[in-house]
Design an enzyme around this catalytic site. Sequence first.
Site, short mmCIF file in Angstrom:
data_model
loop_
_atom_site.label_atom_id
_atom_site.label_comp_id
_atom_site.label_asym_id
_atom_site.label_seq_id
_atom_site.Cartn_x
_atom_site.Cartn_y
_atom_site.Cartn_z
N HIS A 190 45.44 36.19 37.01
CA HIS A 190 45.19 35.58 38.08
C HIS A 190 43.94 35.53 38.85
O HIS A 190 43.16 36.49 38.27
CB HIS A 190 46.33 35.79 39.10
N LYS A 250 43.83 37.00 44.30
CA LYS A 250 45.51 37.41 44.63
C LYS A 250 45.69 38.55 45.28
O LYS A 250 45.13 39.60 44.54
CB LYS A 250 46.15 37.01 43.36
#
Length: 225
Positions: A133, A137
């Site tokens: 990600h 995040k």
Amino acid sequence: MLLLVLGKGKTGSLVAEVARKRGHGVRALDINENQHASALTAPNLAGVDVIIDFTTPDAAVENIRAVLALGCRIVVGTTGWYAHLPELKAIAERRSGGLLYGTNFSIGVQKLFRLTAELACIEGYKFSIRETHHTSKLDAPSGTAITLKQIIQSVQPGIEVRIDSQRVGDANGEHIVTAKSEHDVIELRHDAHSRRSFAIGAVRAAEWLCSKSGVWEFREIFDKL
């Protein structure tokens, strides 16, 4: 419908855009405008059909608690707060509120969950998960990766499933489930090219939740959309 989107980050902003394109009225608040759920009062929520939360784990708990206490409905795409789920379910039951939550609102990822459950039925394989990600995040491993692990372990209780988490640039989200034996390797992969699929799923979830009372996980209802 009139939707209130909590969170003006990349995903929250895209949710608001998708909702408008689907013909809904939209209001949006960032965390500074809603500190400790201070904006989630009965007068402010009058006329709002569903609230959609893409904030942070701590903020989400306060937001969910405030919304359910008023008997309103909320879709939560934020992860990392599930330890509070029993308490929040109890509030929803007492106040006839509505809560729909999920680790991932992408329909493609929901299909990945089902394929993973089927893959987990084979014996003699070692399972692992790799997820990538964007660097902003907050949670690692991702809620989606944790869900994938739980799915495998629900089929094969006690099996070890390693999760490898990577945070790279502005990656939208990649999940790879690997089953490896002495003789071969099987992989299931979902790679999000944009956050739009998450946003579409969240808005469709809000459309489904409107006028309902209760608590659901998105995996339970996504094929009813």
